[in-house]
Motif scaffolding. Structure first.
Motif, PDB file in Angstrom:
ATOM      1  N   ALA A 127      -6.195 -14.284  12.825  1.00 35.80           N
ATOM      2  CA  ALA A 127      -4.813 -13.857  12.347  1.00 35.80           C
ATOM      3  C   ALA A 127      -4.708 -12.628  11.831  1.00 35.80           C
ATOM      4  O   ALA A 127      -3.742 -12.244  11.794  1.00 35.80           O
ATOM      5  N   LEU A 128      -5.383 -12.154  10.296  1.00 35.24           N
ATOM      6  CA  LEU A 128      -5.580 -11.498  10.007  1.00 35.24           C
ATOM      7  C   LEU A 128      -5.759 -10.113  10.061  1.00 35.24           C
ATOM      8  O   LEU A 128      -4.951  -8.996  10.213  1.00 35.24           O
ATOM      9  N   ALA A 129      -6.711 -10.442  11.220  1.00 39.12           N
ATOM     10  CA  ALA A 129      -7.473  -9.581  11.877  1.00 39.12           C
ATOM     11  C   ALA A 129      -6.666  -8.891  13.280  1.00 39.12           C
ATOM     12  O   ALA A 129      -6.602  -7.887  13.625  1.00 39.12           O
ATOM     13  N   ARG A 134       4.182  -8.646   9.025  1.00 42.14           N
ATOM     14  CA  ARG A 134       5.114  -7.990   7.362  1.00 42.14           C
ATOM     15  C   ARG A 134       4.177  -8.675   6.218  1.00 42.14           C
ATOM     16  O   ARG A 134       3.957  -9.994   6.319  1.00 42.14           O
ATOM     17  N   GLY A 135       3.870  -7.935   5.496  1.00 38.91           N
ATOM     18  CA  GLY A 135       3.362  -8.844   4.561  1.00 38.91           C
ATOM     19  C   GLY A 135       1.379  -8.722   4.915  1.00 38.91           C
ATOM     20  O   GLY A 135       0.722  -9.330   3.797  1.00 38.91           O
ATOM     21  N   VAL A 139      -1.219 -10.835   1.746  1.00 35.33           N
ATOM     22  CA  VAL A 139      -1.778 -11.773   2.387  1.00 35.33           C
ATOM     23  C   VAL A 139      -3.367 -11.579   1.738  1.00 35.33           C
ATOM     24  O   VAL A 139      -3.863 -12.292   0.922  1.00 35.33           O
ATOM     25  N   PHE A 140      -3.512 -10.519   3.037  1.00 36.80           N
ATOM     26  CA  PHE A 140      -5.355 -10.447   2.402  1.00 36.80           C
ATOM     27  C   PHE A 140      -5.496 -10.036   1.298  1.00 36.80           C
ATOM     28  O   PHE A 140      -6.714 -10.546   0.591  1.00 36.80           O
ATOM     29  N   ASN A 141      -4.843  -9.175   0.171  1.00 32.00           N
ATOM     30  CA  ASN A 141      -5.536  -9.003  -0.738  1.00 32.00           C
ATOM     31  C   ASN A 141      -5.503 -10.125  -1.870  1.00 32.00           C
ATOM     32  O   ASN A 141      -6.305 -10.130  -3.195  1.00 32.00           O
ATOM     33  N   ILE A 142      -4.298 -11.185  -1.810  1.00 30.53           N
ATOM     34  CA  ILE A 142      -4.533 -12.550  -2.555  1.00 30.53           C
ATOM     35  C   ILE A 142      -5.434 -12.918  -2.390  1.00 30.53           C
ATOM     36  O   ILE A 142      -6.481 -13.296  -3.270  1.00 30.53           O
TER      37      ILE A 142
END
Length: 311
Positions: A127-129, A134-135, A139-142
């Motif tokens: 999902a992140l890729a 938005r955000g 989320v990835f940095n967290i």
């Protein structure tokens, strides 16, 4: 005109000649492989590394065949009156077979925890890729920040939280924290971005496939080398985890192997037979990890080969 210039053939360029000589030397090196001294140094370093990792396992294998008296009275790296089957029988029958209970608990914690963590990491990384929302980068940095937090720092807060909801000293107290793998999410996102083409996803959507089916049928197959890596890393981490079960569990029947063997070692001064049982139990606990590494190794080789062919 100098003597060097007199000996050079007419119409030749010294710079060009030196460049061609370097190319020829490089071609010979490629044909013959690395120089002999480099191969000797590399092989020597690999042998030292192999000994560093394999000698403790060899010591465990040898010591598991000895009695408690022979553990301290004979040479540690060689056999002395080996009786492996007798010692194995003593291990699995001691205290009504509590070791088998610990072994099954470790399989439950590591197997279920690693499997669920792999699926969640694959879904989150995919999902992140592949989705824009938005955000996403926040989320990835967290998630990356979660990689940097040691598990021991979270054990006490987790215990307080699980105590409030009445889940301390249960299987869930170890299973639930084990299904979270920030490193797995990071690895799956990087691998999904590199190995799952957007054009393939668009073609599947045009053919009428839903997002769930695309993820199950296409993404999971293309991401299989990364998923195997996440599963193995998480399995080994949970299998060797000691501090979290120590904080969460008080019932010995819920212990994993690590905590059970530690409890045996604590009583070994009063019951010397536990020295042999602890060593034998440690050796048996290594075997599943070795088998898992051998079985899953081919998936890594496949993934590395696929990656080497990508432009």
């Amino acid at each position: 005109m100098t003597a060097t210039e007199q000996t050079e053939p007419a119409g030749t360029d010294p710079v060009k000649r030196r460049r061609e000589a370097r190319r020829a030397a490089a071609a010979r090196a490629r044909r013959t492989g690395a120089p002999l001294r480099h191969r000797i140094i590399t092989l020597s370093l690999l042998c030292v590394a192999a000994l560093y990792f394999l000698v403790p396992v060899y010591w465990l294998g040898v010591s598991s065949t000895k009695s408690s008296a022979d553990l301290f009275g004979t040479f540690g790296l060689w056999f002395s009156d080996p009786q492996p089957l007798d010692h194995l029988r003593d291990l699995v029958t001691y205290d009504d077979g509590i070791y088998l209970r610990w072994f099954a608990n470790s399989l439950l914690y590591a197997g279920v925890g690693a499997a669920v963590a792999t699926v969640l990491s694959a879904a989150a990384g995919y999902a992140l890729a592949k989705y824009q929302f938005r955000g996403r980068e926040a989320v990835f940095n967290i998630v990356l920040a979660g990689v940097l937090i040691p598990g021991t720092a979270l054990a006490l807060p987790l215990y307080l939280l699980f105590s409030e909801v009445g889940m301390a000293n249960t299987y869930w107290a170890v299973l639930v924290p084990s299904v979270v793998s920030p490193f797995g999410v990071y690895l799956c996102r990087i691998y999904a971005a590199a190995s799952v083409p957007d054009s393939l996803l668009e073609a599947a959507r045009i053919d009428g496939a839903g997002e769930g089916k695309i993820f199950r049928v296409l993404a999971l197959r293309l991401m299989s080398p990364a998923l195997v890596t996440v599963f193995l890393f998480q399995f080994v981490h949970i299998w060797n985890n000691f501090f979290l079960p120590l904080v969460m569990l008080s019932d010995s029947k819920l212990y994993p192997i690590t905590l059970g063997l530690s409890s045996w070692q604590g009583y070994a001064d009063r019951q010397p037979v536990l020295y042999q049982l602890t060593v034998g139990g440690a050796f048996v606990s290594v075997l599943p990890l070795m088998v898992l590494m051998v079985v899953l190794q081919r998936y890594w080789r496949t993934g590395l080969t696929e990656g080497s062919l990508k432009s």
